[in-house]
Design a protein around this motif. Structure first.
Motif, short mmCIF file in Angstrom:
data_model
loop_
_atom_site.label_atom_id
_atom_site.label_comp_id
_atom_site.label_asym_id
_atom_site.label_seq_id
_atom_site.Cartn_x
_atom_site.Cartn_y
_atom_site.Cartn_z
N LYS A 21 -4.23 -16.35 6.54
CA LYS A 21 -2.61 -15.27 5.80
C LYS A 21 -3.37 -14.59 5.53
O LYS A 21 -4.08 -14.26 4.83
N GLN A 22 -2.23 -13.05 6.59
CA GLN A 22 -2.17 -11.77 5.95
C GLN A 22 -1.29 -11.02 5.42
O GLN A 22 0.01 -10.82 6.42
N LEU A 23 -0.60 -11.33 4.23
CA LEU A 23 0.94 -10.32 3.84
C LEU A 23 1.16 -8.71 4.47
O LEU A 23 0.10 -7.90 4.14
N LEU A 24 1.77 -9.20 4.93
CA LEU A 24 1.76 -7.56 5.82
C LEU A 24 2.84 -6.55 4.83
O LEU A 24 2.97 -5.67 4.74
N CYS A 25 4.22 -7.68 4.83
CA CYS A 25 5.33 -7.35 3.23
C CYS A 25 5.69 -8.12 3.19
O CYS A 25 5.55 -9.27 3.83
N HIS A 26 7.18 -7.89 2.52
CA HIS A 26 8.35 -9.10 2.18
C HIS A 26 9.69 -8.49 2.96
O HIS A 26 9.99 -7.39 3.14
N ILE A 27 9.96 -9.34 3.51
CA ILE A 27 11.42 -8.82 4.56
C ILE A 27 12.62 -9.35 3.25
O ILE A 27 12.56 -11.39 3.71
N GLY A 28 13.24 -8.88 3.05
CA GLY A 28 14.74 -9.69 2.93
C GLY A 28 15.73 -10.15 3.21
O GLY A 28 15.35 -9.63 5.07
N GLU A 29 16.56 -10.80 3.21
CA GLU A 29 17.56 -11.95 4.37
C GLU A 29 18.23 -10.76 5.42
O GLU A 29 18.52 -11.05 6.50
N GLU A 30 18.65 -9.63 4.71
CA GLU A 30 19.24 -8.70 5.00
C GLU A 30 18.60 -8.05 6.54
O GLU A 30 19.63 -7.40 7.29
N CYS A 31 17.53 -8.30 6.45
CA CYS A 31 16.53 -7.59 7.58
C CYS A 31 16.08 -8.25 8.76
O CYS A 31 15.58 -7.81 9.73
N LEU A 32 16.93 -10.09 8.27
CA LEU A 32 16.46 -10.67 9.57
C LEU A 32 16.58 -10.58 11.12
O LEU A 32 16.12 -10.52 11.89
N GLU A 33 18.23 -10.15 10.74
CA GLU A 33 18.61 -9.52 12.45
C GLU A 33 17.98 -8.51 12.72
O GLU A 33 17.51 -8.36 14.39
N LEU A 92 8.37 -3.06 14.82
CA LEU A 92 8.49 -3.46 13.59
C LEU A 92 9.15 -1.57 12.51
O LEU A 92 9.86 -2.14 11.55
N ILE A 93 7.35 -1.29 12.99
CA ILE A 93 7.91 0.40 11.96
C ILE A 93 8.92 1.30 12.26
O ILE A 93 9.33 1.67 11.80
N SER A 94 8.81 0.77 13.87
CA SER A 94 9.51 2.15 14.01
C SER A 94 11.53 1.63 13.97
O SER A 94 12.22 2.95 14.04
N ALA A 95 11.61 0.70 13.63
CA ALA A 95 12.48 0.50 13.90
C ALA A 95 13.18 0.62 12.12
O ALA A 95 13.83 0.50 11.64
N GLY A 96 12.25 0.53 11.60
CA GLY A 96 12.12 1.04 9.87
C GLY A 96 12.22 -0.14 8.76
O GLY A 96 12.29 -0.40 7.95
N ILE A 97 11.29 -1.47 9.80
CA ILE A 97 11.59 -2.60 9.26
C ILE A 97 10.50 -2.85 8.37
O ILE A 97 10.62 -2.84 7.24
N LEU A 98 9.33 -2.46 9.00
CA LEU A 98 8.06 -2.34 8.60
C LEU A 98 7.60 -0.92 7.71
O LEU A 98 8.15 0.12 8.41
N LYS A 99 7.23 -0.32 6.47
CA LYS A 99 6.95 1.08 5.99
C LYS A 99 5.75 0.68 6.10
O LYS A 99 4.83 0.34 5.77
N THR A 100 5.41 2.23 6.57
CA THR A 100 3.94 2.36 6.65
C THR A 100 3.73 3.11 5.03
O THR A 100 4.42 3.92 4.45
N LYS A 101 2.17 2.90 4.70
CA LYS A 101 1.78 3.56 3.27
C LYS A 101 1.85 5.15 3.70
O LYS A 101 1.37 5.80 4.66
#
Length: 101
Positions: A21-33, A92-101
């Motif tokens: 597996k390759q970890l992209l990021c960590h997502i908190g439970e508050e972001c699951l919805e 997910l990037i567009s929704a602001g959930i994943l952040k790019t460097k």
């Protein structure tokens, strides 16, 4: 294909079929919805294969329905991992959930 959220107990590493597996990021439970909403809004690829009774084989299926004729050009099949790379991650990037460097 359909989008389906699978919350299974345990780590993927515990599965006999686990490879890597390759970890992209960590997502908190508050972001699951937010994740669920962003991914449910994406259109999955249409049905891509079907069993052909005439040939006795599973063959590529037209997006609008029906099997292709012999020699007819066919678009490439879309794998689930390609759907993730081409649609899910950008959403997910567009929704602001994943952040790019």
């Amino acid at each position: 294909m359909i989008y389906q959220n699978r919350l299974e107990p345990g780590l993927p590493e515990w599965d006999d079929m686990f490879f890597e597996k390759q970890l992209l990021c960590h997502i908190g439970e508050e972001c699951l919805e937010k994740v669920e909403a962003a991914l449910k809004g994406l259109r999955p690829p249409p049905k891509q294969k079907a069993y052909n009774l005439r040939t006795g084989k599973t063959e590529q299926f037209r997006p609008e329905g029906g099997l292709y004729e012999v020699g007819e050009p066919r678009p490439p099949l879309i794998k689930c991992t390609e759907w993730i790379e081409m649609q899910a991650i950008p959403a997910l990037i567009s929704a602001g959930i994943l952040k790019t460097k």
